[in-house]
Design a protein around this motif. Structure first.
Motif, short mmCIF file in Angstrom:
data_model
loop_
_atom_site.label_atom_id
_atom_site.label_comp_id
_atom_site.label_asym_id
_atom_site.label_seq_id
_atom_site.Cartn_x
_atom_site.Cartn_y
_atom_site.Cartn_z
N SER A 62 0.56 -1.46 0.14
CA SER A 62 0.01 0.04 0.09
C SER A 62 0.87 1.46 -0.43
O SER A 62 0.87 2.44 0.22
N THR A 63 2.65 0.97 -0.47
CA THR A 63 3.03 2.07 0.15
C THR A 63 4.01 2.38 -0.57
O THR A 63 4.80 3.64 -0.98
N VAL A 64 4.55 1.44 -1.27
CA VAL A 64 5.28 1.37 -2.25
C VAL A 64 5.14 1.91 -3.65
O VAL A 64 6.10 2.75 -4.26
N GLY A 65 4.27 1.47 -3.97
CA GLY A 65 3.39 1.62 -5.64
C GLY A 65 4.50 0.94 -6.31
O GLY A 65 6.43 0.51 -6.47
N GLY A 66 4.57 0.71 -7.97
CA GLY A 66 5.26 0.97 -9.20
C GLY A 66 5.51 -0.62 -9.37
O GLY A 66 4.70 -1.34 -8.20
N ALA A 67 5.81 -1.28 -9.74
CA ALA A 67 7.16 -2.98 -10.09
C ALA A 67 7.18 -3.71 -8.66
O ALA A 67 6.54 -4.46 -7.90
N SER A 68 8.25 -2.93 -8.11
CA SER A 68 8.37 -4.03 -6.93
C SER A 68 8.03 -3.71 -5.13
O SER A 68 8.03 -4.50 -4.14
N GLY A 69 6.29 -2.55 -5.63
CA GLY A 69 5.62 -2.49 -4.16
C GLY A 69 5.03 -3.92 -3.88
O GLY A 69 5.15 -4.24 -3.23
N PRO A 70 4.34 -4.19 -5.68
CA PRO A 70 3.44 -5.39 -5.60
C PRO A 70 4.98 -6.70 -5.32
O PRO A 70 4.11 -7.83 -4.64
N LEU A 71 5.49 -6.83 -5.83
CA LEU A 71 6.77 -7.74 -5.50
C LEU A 71 7.31 -7.78 -4.10
O LEU A 71 7.59 -9.10 -4.28
N TYR A 72 7.50 -7.18 -3.46
CA TYR A 72 8.43 -7.65 -2.16
C TYR A 72 6.95 -7.48 -1.49
O TYR A 72 7.31 -8.46 -0.89
N GLY A 73 5.60 -6.59 -1.35
CA GLY A 73 4.78 -6.64 -0.64
C GLY A 73 3.82 -8.09 -0.48
O GLY A 73 3.86 -9.09 0.10
N THR A 74 3.73 -8.98 -1.91
CA THR A 74 3.65 -10.66 -2.23
C THR A 74 4.93 -11.24 -1.05
O THR A 74 4.21 -12.19 -0.98
N ALA A 75 6.26 -11.11 -1.30
CA ALA A 75 7.22 -11.94 -1.12
C ALA A 75 6.75 -12.28 0.34
O ALA A 75 7.32 -13.07 1.05
N PHE A 76 6.55 -10.38 1.35
CA PHE A 76 6.45 -10.89 2.39
C PHE A 76 5.24 -11.57 3.00
O PHE A 76 5.11 -12.24 3.80
N MET A 77 4.42 -10.98 2.33
CA MET A 77 2.87 -11.76 2.39
C MET A 77 2.64 -13.14 2.38
O MET A 77 2.56 -14.16 3.28
N LYS A 78 3.43 -13.30 1.28
CA LYS A 78 3.48 -15.67 0.98
C LYS A 78 4.62 -16.09 2.39
O LYS A 78 4.32 -16.83 2.23
#
Ligand code: ADP
Ligand code: MG
Ligand code: MG
Length: 209
Positions: free
Chosen positions: A73-89
């Motif tokens: 919800s705070t990083v945006g761009g490509a890396s936000g959803p990518l790192y976000g998904t990494a930590f959530m998984k």
């Protein structure tokens, strides 16, 4: 061993490392992308640091999932959803755990890599964060399986991540903004691989003491 308090500490150290390197990561991204990787990640991890007190006594799954959701919800761009998904998984695989075995650490990194691949549809060799994470994971697993101490295994894993970053200089980007450059992306190291390598550096530094 790595308990929930230690996990919180490691995440704080990741935030510090990203903060210290925000300009460097941004400069790397300016060369082959849009020059915001360090700024994006720093904003996200500072938001994470503000959130940590609300989850510091919770299980490691909850902590990691909170990190992931905050990054999304705070990083945006490509890396936000990518790192976000990494930590959530990674968090989803650690539900209810207050302590990590070394095998859990492997699971966390494996799940994180799978999350990134699922979300970004990239494979190793496309000049992304996976070029640091996958070799680091493989080396960590190999070292732990052959009985190396966690410290030595993380040391080797960090080296593998560094080699992965060097390797990204030699290849063409085929995913993300850098892919618009085609051959002109050669010679530049990938910003996302570099930030991923920094996370392994923090893991190594955090498990030395
Ligand atoms: P943006 O490119 O949207 O500005 P960032 O600059 O924050 O986002 O992140 C760029 C990094 O994201 C790249 O250096 C690369 O490592 C990573 N990346 C981009 N697309 C993908 C993808 N499909 N899979 C994995 N990693 C990717
Ligand atoms: Mg960018
Ligand atoms: Mg951007």
């Amino acid at each position: 061993m790595i308990n929930n308090e230690k996990v919180v500490l490691i995440i704080q150290k990741i935030a510090e490392k990203i903060h210290e390197n925000r300009q460097f990561l941004t400069d790397l991204d300016a060369a082959i992308g849009d020059g915001d990787h360090g700024i994006n990640l720093d904003r996200g991890f500072q938001a994470v640091v503000e959130k940590l007190p609300t989850v510091k006594d919770k299980d490691i799954g909850t902590i990691l999932k909170t990190v992931g959701m905050t990054l999304v919800s705070t990083v945006g761009g490509a890396s936000g959803p990518l790192y976000g998904t990494a930590f959530m998984k990674a968090g989803a695989a650690m539900n209810g755990k207050m302590e990590l075995e070394t095998s859990d650490l492997l699971t966390i990194i494996d799940e994180a890599a799978k999350g990134i691949k699922m979300r970004g549809k990239a494979e190793r060799g496309e000049k992304t964060m996976l070029d640091a994470i996958e070799p680091a994971y493989e080396v960590l697993r190999r070292e732990l399986e052959k009985g190396s101490t966690l410290k030595d295994a993380l040391d080797e894993a960090e080296n593998a991540a560094k080699e992965g970053v060097e390797y990204t200089k030699t290849i063409i980007a085929t995913k993300g903004r850098a892919s618009y450059l085609g051959e002109r992306s050669i010679g530049h190291q990938d910003p996302g691989a570099t930030s991923s390598m920094m996370i392994f550096t923090v893991l190594k530094e955090s498990c030395e003491d």
